[in-house]
Scaffold this motif. Structure first.
Motif, PDB file in Angstrom:
ATOM      1  N   THR A 102       0.855  -1.092   0.118  1.00 55.66           N
ATOM      2  CA  THR A 102      -0.028   0.062   0.159  1.00 55.66           C
ATOM      3  C   THR A 102       0.791   1.446   0.035  1.00 55.66           C
ATOM      4  O   THR A 102       0.330   2.342  -0.733  1.00 55.66           O
ATOM      5  N   ARG A 128      -5.105  -0.198   1.703  1.00 53.94           N
ATOM      6  CA  ARG A 128      -6.124   0.483   2.768  1.00 53.94           C
ATOM      7  C   ARG A 128      -5.768   1.711   3.412  1.00 53.94           C
ATOM      8  O   ARG A 128      -6.475   2.185   4.133  1.00 53.94           O
ATOM      9  N   THR A 129      -4.665   2.512   2.935  1.00 59.64           N
ATOM     10  CA  THR A 129      -4.397   3.706   3.404  1.00 59.64           C
ATOM     11  C   THR A 129      -5.139   4.711   2.309  1.00 59.64           C
ATOM     12  O   THR A 129      -5.690   4.151   1.377  1.00 59.64           O
ATOM     13  N   MET A 130      -5.167   5.893   2.850  1.00 59.26           N
ATOM     14  CA  MET A 130      -6.280   6.810   2.104  1.00 59.26           C
ATOM     15  C   MET A 130      -6.321   7.098   0.571  1.00 59.26           C
ATOM     16  O   MET A 130      -7.193   7.026  -0.107  1.00 59.26           O
ATOM     17  N   LEU A 167      -6.726   3.178  -0.833  1.00 59.79           N
ATOM     18  CA  LEU A 167      -8.226   2.960  -0.761  1.00 59.79           C
ATOM     19  C   LEU A 167      -9.030   3.736  -1.802  1.00 59.79           C
ATOM     20  O   LEU A 167     -10.201   3.251  -2.015  1.00 59.79           O
ATOM     21  N   SER A 168      -8.770   5.073  -2.300  1.00 59.36           N
ATOM     22  CA  SER A 168      -9.612   5.617  -2.942  1.00 59.36           C
ATOM     23  C   SER A 168      -9.501   5.013  -4.464  1.00 59.36           C
ATOM     24  O   SER A 168     -10.594   5.228  -5.284  1.00 59.36           O
ATOM     25  N   ARG A 212     -14.310   1.208   1.196  1.00 59.98           N
ATOM     26  CA  ARG A 212     -14.301   2.651   1.020  1.00 59.98           C
ATOM     27  C   ARG A 212     -15.260   3.787   1.951  1.00 59.98           C
ATOM     28  O   ARG A 212     -14.698   4.630   2.394  1.00 59.98           O
ATOM     29  N   LYS A 213     -16.540   3.172   1.954  1.00 63.52           N
ATOM     30  CA  LYS A 213     -17.541   3.753   2.612  1.00 63.52           C
ATOM     31  C   LYS A 213     -17.028   4.389   3.894  1.00 63.52           C
ATOM     32  O   LYS A 213     -17.343   5.602   4.213  1.00 63.52           O
ATOM     33  N   PRO A 214     -16.826   3.628   5.186  1.00 65.70           N
ATOM     34  CA  PRO A 214     -16.467   4.173   6.043  1.00 65.70           C
ATOM     35  C   PRO A 214     -15.433   5.269   6.212  1.00 65.70           C
ATOM     36  O   PRO A 214     -15.559   6.069   7.355  1.00 65.70           O
ATOM     37  N   PHE A 215     -14.644   5.455   5.322  1.00 69.11           N
ATOM     38  CA  PHE A 215     -13.653   6.473   5.346  1.00 69.11           C
ATOM     39  C   PHE A 215     -13.542   7.390   4.506  1.00 69.11           C
ATOM     40  O   PHE A 215     -12.939   8.469   4.194  1.00 69.11           O
ATOM     41  N   GLU A 216     -14.821   7.828   3.632  1.00 70.28           N
ATOM     42  CA  GLU A 216     -14.951   8.760   2.759  1.00 70.28           C
ATOM     43  C   GLU A 216     -15.280  10.340   3.606  1.00 70.28           C
ATOM     44  O   GLU A 216     -15.666  10.207   4.560  1.00 70.28           O
ATOM     45  N   LEU A 273     -12.471  10.181   0.195  1.00 71.17           N
ATOM     46  CA  LEU A 273     -11.272   9.982   0.057  1.00 71.17           C
ATOM     47  C   LEU A 273     -10.580  10.821  -1.228  1.00 71.17           C
ATOM     48  O   LEU A 273     -11.195  12.125  -1.434  1.00 71.17           O
TER      49      LEU A 273
END
Length: 380
Positions: free
Chosen positions: A106, A135-137, A140-141, A149-153, A155
């Motif tokens: 990643t 899985r980093t930003m 993940l984007s 993706r969804k929990p961290f938007e 992105l």
């Protein structure tokens, strides 16, 4: 500490990111793992395609140990010989010109995204549906699955996803705003699906028209996993940037980015970096791994044993996908099958509710494959 105590302590002390299978491995040798009670398991995961030359390879251990005695880390403020020797070896086997070392796949993807934006002056990425890049930003984007993706938007923007192997959809999305097209030549986490020649040809043809970069994510497919040094070699094409990790040091943490001179010439000092990346110990582990792969002809073994494995799976009625020793096939209940195989002494992995992935050490033999297939047949 007993195994049950370990299970309890894990629940008490660890952030619950992982749902683990109920076994604690204590040691490994070749393609085999041994649990707390001495039970033997055939490893068909290899640390998620990482332990390429097998567990506890004596030459690998010796070389890493000697480097550990000499020098482990000084940072990239200084020159070190193992880093340069590894870069020379990678240039030989990959055909790329220059390299950057980090600590994981990643991280390699993050660096590749930054390089692409810097070099092109554009922002937008085009990735593929079903992709997995980390899985980093940033990584993940460009990873497709919404549950990741969804929990961290929100992105990073802008990212667009193209339907897998759909040339018409690709042609409708690509334009002059695209910074880079990033793809896995064989999508591993998606269930081992190969990009078609037709789609790959379209990516490189449109590159000439629109001037974007092509990034190959070879974190899972690199270093003989597919029967060639890199999956790109099956296609006969040359991306501008390539990411790598996993099998690169047979389980020792290291990642890398490879670029052409044309790309490297547009990068400036201090635009990216890593404290631990390319340290002498990691580079020695990687160089030892590659040289063992060459000495033991593991690309050839990957091709031969992968073909044999798929043939044996076909005898059980499975339509196995992939190249070399990256294998995917579909079943009714993949999670249940993984649990049954574990009871039979086979360590497997499911990438979805219906897909099994095998990515064993590249040293696996026909006898070991037969053991796996016999266990699988008993579970059906």
């Amino acid at each position: 500490m007993s195994e049950n105590e370990l299970f309890e302590k894990e629940s008490e002390l660890m952030i619950p990111f992982f749902k683990r299978l109920p076994v604690t491995f204590k040691r490994g040798k070749g393609c085999w793992l041994y649990d707390f009670n001495g039970k033997k398991y055939l490893d068909l995961i290899a640390g998620i395609a990482c332990v390429s030359i097998g567990h506890s390879h004596p030459e690998f251990i010796s070389r890493v140990y000697e480097q550990m005695r000499e020098l482990m880390h000084v940072s990239n403020l200084f020159y070190t010989e193992p880093q340069i020797r590894l870069a020379e070896k990678l240039k030989e086997i990959s055909g790329f010109d220059k390299f950057f070392f980090c600590n994981s796949g990643t991280e390699a993807v993050e660096a590749a995204l930054k390089i692409a934006r810097k070099v092109t002056g554009k922002k937008k990425f085009l990735a593929l549906e079903n992709s997995f890049h980390g899985r980093t930003m940033g990584a993940l984007s460009i990873t497709w699955k919404e549950k990741f993706r969804k929990p961290f938007e929100p992105l990073i923007q802008e990212v667009e996803f193209c339907k897998f192997n759909d040339v018409d959809d690709f042609l409708g999305r690509v334009n002059a705003d695209i910074c880079a097209v990033i793809l896995e030549p064989i999508q591993g986490e998606a269930g081992v699906y190969e990009v078609s020649k037709e789609f790959m040809d379209a990516v490189f043809e449109e590159k000439e028209r629109y001037g974007y970069l092509v990034i190959f994510d070879e974190v899972q497919t690199g270093f003989c996993r597919t029967g060639e040094w890199f999956a790109k070699d099956h296609f006969g094409c040359s991306p501008d940037i390539m990411t790598m990790a996993k099998a690169m040091a047979s389980g020792f943490p290291i990642g890398g980015v490879a670029v052409t001179n044309e790309v490297a010439n547009k990068i400036e000092i201090s635009e990216h970096g890593s404290t631990f990346g390319g340290n002498p110990l990691a580079c020695t582990a990687s160089l030892a791994t590659i040289e063992i792969m060459q000495k033991e002809n593991l690309a050839e073994n990957s091709r031969d044993m992968g073909g044999y494995f798929r043939k044996r799976l076909a005898e059980l009625g499975f339509e196995a996908r992939g190249k070399g020793l990256l294998i995917g096939f579909d079943v009714g209940d993949a999670k249940a099958l993984v649990s049954k195989l574990l009871e039979k002494g086979v360590v497997a992995n499911n990438t979805s509710d219906t897909t099994i992935r095998f990515a064993p050490p590249l040293v696996i033999t026909k006898d070991e494959i037969d053991f796996a297939v016999d266990a699988l047949e008993e579970c059906l």
